[in-house]
Design a protein around this motif. Structure first.
Motif, PDB file in Angstrom:
ATOM      1  N   PRO A 328       0.872  -1.288  -0.102  1.00  0.00           N
ATOM      2  CA  PRO A 328      -0.177  -0.093   0.169  1.00  0.00           C
ATOM      3  C   PRO A 328       0.874   1.183   0.082  1.00  0.00           C
ATOM      4  N   GLY A 329       0.438   2.169  -0.819  1.00  0.00           N
ATOM      5  CA  GLY A 329       1.345   3.454  -0.910  1.00  0.00           C
ATOM      6  C   GLY A 329       0.585   4.665  -1.342  1.00  0.00           C
ATOM      7  N   VAL A 330      -0.758   4.714  -1.090  1.00  0.00           N
ATOM      8  CA  VAL A 330      -1.644   5.840  -1.640  1.00  0.00           C
ATOM      9  C   VAL A 330      -2.443   6.112  -0.436  1.00  0.00           C
ATOM     10  N   ASP A 331      -2.536   7.320  -0.336  1.00  0.00           N
ATOM     11  CA  ASP A 331      -3.139   7.840   1.110  1.00  0.00           C
ATOM     12  C   ASP A 331      -2.827   7.223   2.486  1.00  0.00           C
ATOM     13  N   VAL A 332      -1.521   6.760   2.641  1.00  0.00           N
ATOM     14  CA  VAL A 332      -1.251   6.246   3.717  1.00  0.00           C
ATOM     15  C   VAL A 332      -0.941   6.924   4.941  1.00  0.00           C
ATOM     16  N   LEU A 333      -1.581   6.876   6.026  1.00  0.00           N
ATOM     17  CA  LEU A 333      -1.794   7.625   7.269  1.00  0.00           C
ATOM     18  C   LEU A 333      -0.522   7.375   8.091  1.00  0.00           C
ATOM     19  N   SER A 334       0.260   8.296   8.541  1.00  0.00           N
ATOM     20  CA  SER A 334       1.375   7.964   9.488  1.00  0.00           C
ATOM     21  C   SER A 334       1.884   9.298  10.169  1.00  0.00           C
ATOM     22  N   THR A 335       2.619   9.481  11.004  1.00  0.00           N
ATOM     23  CA  THR A 335       3.356   9.938  11.772  1.00  0.00           C
ATOM     24  C   THR A 335       4.170  11.042  11.006  1.00  0.00           C
ATOM     25  N   ILE A 336       3.686  12.526  11.462  1.00  0.00           N
ATOM     26  CA  ILE A 336       4.705  13.651  10.864  1.00  0.00           C
ATOM     27  C   ILE A 336       5.299  14.598  12.101  1.00  0.00           C
ATOM     28  N   PRO A 337       6.201  15.225  11.779  1.00  0.00           N
ATOM     29  CA  PRO A 337       6.403  16.248  12.910  1.00  0.00           C
ATOM     30  C   PRO A 337       5.341  17.429  12.788  1.00  0.00           C
ATOM     31  N   ASP A 339       4.744  15.678  16.481  1.00  0.00           N
ATOM     32  CA  ASP A 339       3.467  15.132  17.047  1.00  0.00           C
ATOM     33  C   ASP A 339       2.235  15.051  16.429  1.00  0.00           C
ATOM     34  N   SER A 340       2.325  14.740  15.024  1.00  0.00           N
ATOM     35  CA  SER A 340       1.064  14.858  14.375  1.00  0.00           C
ATOM     36  C   SER A 340       0.934  13.645  13.302  1.00  0.00           C
ATOM     37  N   TYR A 341      -0.070  14.004  12.623  1.00  0.00           N
ATOM     38  CA  TYR A 341      -0.312  12.841  11.372  1.00  0.00           C
ATOM     39  C   TYR A 341      -0.716  13.376  10.042  1.00  0.00           C
ATOM     40  N   ALA A 342      -0.480  12.516   8.967  1.00  0.00           N
ATOM     41  CA  ALA A 342      -1.012  12.895   7.763  1.00  0.00           C
ATOM     42  C   ALA A 342      -0.930  11.978   6.841  1.00  0.00           C
ATOM     43  N   LYS A 343      -1.709  12.052   5.914  1.00  0.00           N
ATOM     44  CA  LYS A 343      -1.781  10.974   4.718  1.00  0.00           C
ATOM     45  C   LYS A 343      -1.019  11.517   3.764  1.00  0.00           C
ATOM     46  N   PHE A 344       0.182  10.596   3.275  1.00  0.00           N
ATOM     47  CA  PHE A 344       1.064  10.602   2.113  1.00  0.00           C
ATOM     48  C   PHE A 344       0.833   9.581   1.159  1.00  0.00           C
ATOM     49  N   SER A 345       1.174  10.006  -0.069  1.00  0.00           N
ATOM     50  CA  SER A 345       1.077   8.982  -1.052  1.00  0.00           C
ATOM     51  C   SER A 345       2.389   8.814  -1.656  1.00  0.00           C
ATOM     52  N   GLY A 346       2.792   7.362  -2.220  1.00  0.00           N
ATOM     53  CA  GLY A 346       4.092   7.273  -2.802  1.00  0.00           C
ATOM     54  C   GLY A 346       4.783   5.914  -2.630  1.00  0.00           C
ATOM     55  N   THR A 347       5.770   5.667  -3.482  1.00  0.00           N
ATOM     56  CA  THR A 347       6.222   4.196  -3.532  1.00  0.00           C
ATOM     57  C   THR A 347       7.060   4.427  -2.037  1.00  0.00           C
TER      58      THR A 347
END
Length: 525
Positions: A328-337, A339-347
């Protein structure tokens, strides 16, 4: 030699050439970084590789550097030096230097210090759910194991917020090294601008079952080799140094969600070093939608990962071709600086999902690099895509942790490949440069999943390995399908689904120096 009385290799020819042996030289094994080197791309640098046994790297290269250039960095393990030209120097001047220096004795190669970038396609703001770990069945695998802190994933990337509430439990107390700024703290310089490494870390190993945020694939230890700057770009030398560092830290898996720049000997040597030291590089196939994968994913030592969406269709941006697995690599929800979270896409996201599953697998089974690679492919799920888009299939955590690898390529004892493989070693010696030995490997299995050919030679010589498949023509430096030509004598070639119509042709060639070597063939069912 194997206890099996049947010798599956034979020496095709044994030719000796006369000539003086190369002089021995000690290798310090320590990368020397010049204080004040600028982070990010280094377009004015040429990387020069020096063969083992040809003396000190910096001294060897410096004598050939023109007056308007200087050696600004060396790595004695990978045996290369970075030569910096002034920004006013023309491309022709650099090309002339490359042409001239490669003709000098002991200089193995010279090449531009190419630029690599993150394999990320930013998408919409944070969603309220995750699908990646469910799609690869990591949640089902957690009934068997939540992971093991003794397994380590190295994230070679931008810096990472290792104290993120959803990462701090899995990041080691010594969280990594910054190869961009040359210090021991890989924390992002500007967290709001440098999110990629933190997101990748969370895709692989955001803490599972901690009542906070999201879940990665398992509770595996993390370290961060910062090799990309705030813009997600980095040089071949910084990334190669980070890969070497990760292997030296004992990483089991090296995640490389980056690509670009094409083939370079320096990066090839770095991933070979990683494999030879027990680390599996898992790399992003790339995001331009083309039918071939980017480097470093394209190196035979690395696993190339394509991206699929929540419907298990190939992502529109994902490169494909010679891929090993999909994830899975489309709209993957994960951690970001911070202390936050976001969806990114990509290999870039599919790759750490795979790395996380690999870490979860090692929590259950004790496997060598080749065994882990084979096991992940043997237990992948066919999602109905062509092999050039999914490889062996979508990585599947539940299958990987519940399937005994000894039943089909790999075993619990790393020194014993098990019933699903066969291994034999032949010893030989080369007397000088231009001396070589040729071998044929006669197949044990009718349709093996993989063959690994490993060369271990003297530390003060530079031996190379060349391999041909599907032909009776002997391999050589001018005729090969695969090669491993690092600046030392530790070489490895891995071929998945090899052509067994003819014996495998293998050439051990002395680029410089002399001495004894071991050549090991491991064939997996």
């Amino acid at each position: 030699m194997s206890d099996d009385s049947t010798q599956r290799f034979n020496r095709r020819t044994f030719l000796k050439a006369t000539g003086a042996a190369g002089a021995a030289a000690a290798m310090s094994g320590v990368a020397a970084a010049t204080p004040g080197r600028e982070p990010g791309p280094k377009k004015d640098e040429i990387l020069v590789g020096v063969s083992a046994g040809k003396g000190d790297v910096e001294a060897k290269v410096s004598q050939h550097v023109p007056g308007n250039a200087e050696v600004v960095h060396t790595n004695d393990n990978l045996r290369y030096a970075a030569v910096k030209f002034p920004s006013s120097a023309s491309d022709k001047a650099k090309a002339n230097f490359i042409d001239a220096v490669t003709k000098k004795d002991g200089i193995k190669y010279a090449e531009p210090n190419k630029t690599h970038t993150t394999q990320l396609s930013p998408n919409d703001p944070r969603a309220s759910d995750q699908y990646a770990f469910k799609q690869v069945q990591s949640d089902d695998a957690w009934d068997t194991t939540l992971g093991d802190s003794s397994v380590t994933i190295a994230v070679v990337d931008t810096g990472a917020q290792y104290d993120h509430p959803d990462l701090q439990a899995n990041y080691k107390s010594n969280p990594g090294y910054d190869h961009v700024d040359n210090d021991s703290d890989p924390y992002p310089d500007v967290p709001s601008d440098e999110q990629h490494g933190t997101h990748v870390s969370g895709c692989a190993a955001a803490t599972v079952d901690n009542g906070t945020g999201v879940a990665g694939q398992g509770n595996t230890s993390l370290i961060n080799g910062r090799a990309l700057d705030e813009n997600g770009s980095g040089s071949t030398s910084d990334i190669a140094d980070a890969v070497e560092w990760a292997a030296d830290q004992g990483a089991d898996i090296i995640n490389m969600s980056l690509g670009g720049g094409g083939y370079t000997s320096t990066m090839k040597n770095a991933v070979s070093y990683a494999v030879n030291n027990g680390a599996l590089p898992i790399c992003a196939a790339g995001n331009n939608g083309s039918s071939s994968v980017s480097y470093p994913a394209a190196y035979s030592e690395c696993m190339a990962i394509s991206a699929v969406d929540s419907n298990e269709n190939l992502a529109s941006f994902s490169q494909y071709g010679d891929v090993d697995l999909a994830a899975p690599g489309v709209d993957v929800l994960s951690t970001i600086p911070t202390d936050s979270y976001a969806k990114f896409s990509g290999t870039s996201m599919a790759t750490p999902v795979t790395s996380g599953v690999a870490g979860l697998t090692l929590a259950k089974w004790s496997l060598t690099v080749s065994e882990l690679r084979s096991h992940l492919k043997n237990t992948a799920k066919d999602i109905g895509l062509s092999s050039d888009k999914q490889g062996a299939g979508q990585v599947n955590a539940y299958n990987a942790v519940t399937t005994d690898p000894s039943n089909g390529g790999g075993g619990d004892d790393p020194t014993d490949p098990g019933d699903g493989s066969t291994t034999e070693t032949v010893s030989g010696s080369l007397s000088s440069s231009y001396d070589y030995d040729d071998y044929e490997w006669n197949w044990e299995y009718s349709s093996p999943s993989q063959i690994v050919v490993e060369l271990s030679g003297p530390s003060d010589a530079d031996f190379d390995l060349y391999v041909n498949e599907g032909t009776t023509t002997a391999a050589s430096p001018s005729n090969y399908d695969y090669r491993s030509i690092s600046t030392d004598s530790q070489e490895s070639v891995t071929i998945d689904n090899p052509d067994t119509s003819t014996p495998l042709q293998v050439d051990v060639d002395s680029y410089s120096g002399s001495g004894s070597y071991d050549l090991t063939f491991t064939e997996y069912q």
